[in-house]
Write an enzyme that holds these catalytic residues in place. Structure first.
Site, PDB file in Angstrom:
ATOM      1  CG  HIS A  57      -6.801   0.423  -1.913  1.00 29.07           C
ATOM      2  ND1 HIS A  57      -6.879   0.008  -0.489  1.00 29.07           N
ATOM      3  CD2 HIS A  57      -7.639   0.087  -2.638  1.00 29.07           C
ATOM      4  CE1 HIS A  57      -8.031  -0.965  -0.755  1.00 29.07           C
ATOM      5  NE2 HIS A  57      -8.557  -0.917  -1.862  1.00 29.07           N
TER       6      HIS A  57
ATOM      7  CB  CYS B 264      -0.811   0.030   1.097  1.00 30.43           C
ATOM      8  SG  CYS B 264      -0.086   0.034   2.755  1.00 30.43           S
TER       9      CYS B 264
ATOM     10  CG  HIS C 192      -4.733   0.123   3.951  1.00 29.90           C
ATOM     11  ND1 HIS C 192      -3.905  -0.662   3.257  1.00 29.90           N
ATOM     12  CD2 HIS C 192      -5.600   0.546   3.203  1.00 29.90           C
ATOM     13  CE1 HIS C 192      -4.302  -0.764   1.996  1.00 29.90           C
ATOM     14  NE2 HIS C 192      -5.283  -0.045   1.640  1.00 29.90           N
TER      15      HIS C 192
END
Length: 348
Positions: A322, A262, A310
């Protein structure tokens, strides 16, 4: 009317994200399966979420340790070069001191300037006195320089030793984080491996349903009505880079070009736009400028979960790009489909 169009546009994005959407596919078409270990699929989904979340936290720890190790290695290289240069200087100064000592020995224990002081010639005496002062100052300066350089070498050596210790500690953290990541991902794959093909398909639908529910609740709050920011020039470049990676697989610790995690995706996207940012989502949250959700614009980074484990890049119309987790590819998703911690802006 503008608000209605924005909401319709946002919903269109979400429909695209869901690839046909859970609303377009009757859930009744699936016979409710029972996993082999008698857990409900919803329990399996929650357990997988936790395993992959923990793996993401460990991945951040690994990436942070790796970044620190690179920095420490660079410092050690600089110190090594300084030590080599310092030692060469010490050798030159010692050679000069040795030459002065040999000259004094050849003059019967007195340097040439001192011998001139003994001359009966007034001019020679004055010239010798001047040379003596110059020589004394030069010798004093040389000895001071030698002492200072030797002290610097000791400091460089001590600093290098400290950096080595920090580097070794970082490597141990990397090793531990790597083991944690592999253990979590292995456990998740093992759990998913117990499911039949139909169960895995239904599990994916459950994930989509959960994301869609959260995104719908986020949009229903009216938050999108207030978000009107336009991307900066660099922000547009970062968005173009990130969206061009859609379809590439998530791999922990990866930062392209064939795969990403990520924060690898977001850091590389901004690097392509000429703006270096921290490598991990936690450091991105800690170091970059924080802004209100209502003020965000395309290119801004949305940090998720209470532990900042994240990150996704906002691309407008209530959506992000993402890299979700192992087993998934870089994709477009609803910005509110996960718990938002906050928003940061790389280009101030």
């Amino acid at each position: 009317m503008g608000v209605i169009r924005k909401r319709n546009s946002a919903m269109a994005v979400i429909a695209l994200v869901c690839a046909g959407s859970v609303l377009a596919t009757p859930t009744a078409a699936y016979a409710k399966p029972t996993p082999k270990d008698d857990k409900s699929l919803e329990e399996v989904r929650k357990e997988l979420d936790k395993l992959y979340h923990d793996a993401a936290v460990a991945t951040d720890a690994y990436n942070a340790a790796e970044e620190k190790a690179d920095k420490q290695s660079g410092e050690i290289v600089k110190l090594a070069r300084a030590i080599v240069a310092g030692q060469e200087k010490v050798d030159r100064l010692k050679a000069r001191a040795g030459a002065a000592a040999r000259a004094q020995y050849r003059g019967g224990g007195l340097p040439p300037e001192a011998q001139l002081l003994l001359s009966d010639d007034p001019q020679q005496f004055l010239t010798g006195a001047g040379r003596l002062r110059q020589g004394a100052h030069a010798t004093e300066g040389m000895l001071s320089d030698l002492k200072r350089t030797q002290e610097d070498l000791k400091t460089y050596a001590a600093d290098a030793s400290d950096h080595w210790k920090t580097l070794e500690a970082g490597r141990k953290k990397q090793d531990k984080a790597k083991k944690d990541i592999k253990a979590k991902i292995s456990a998740a794959k093992k759990l998913e491996g117990k499911l039949e093909k139909e169960e895995r398909a239904r599990l994916l639908k459950l994930e989509e349903e959960a994301e869609y529910k959260q995104q719908t609740a986020w949009l229903s709050s009216g938050v999108l009505d207030e978000i009107n920011g336009r991307a900066s020039g660099r922000g547009k470049k970062a968005v173009r880079y990130a969206t061009a990676q859609v379809g590439k697989p998530y791999v922990w610790g990866a930062e392209g070009p064939g795969s990403f995690d990520c924060s690898g995706l977001t850091s590389q996207a901004w690097a392509s736009a000429g703006r270096g940012i921290p490598r991990t989502s936690q450091e991105q949250w800690r170091q970059l400028k924080r802004i209100a959700v209502k003020d965000m614009r395309p290119g801004d980074l949305i940090i998720y979960n209470d532990d900042a484990s994240h990150v996704g890049m906002y691309i407008g119309e209530g959506a992000i790009v993402h890299a979700p987790r192992p087993g998934r590819n870089v994709t477009i998703a609803g910005a509110g489909s996960m718990p938002i911690l906050g928003v940061v802006r790389p280009d101030k």
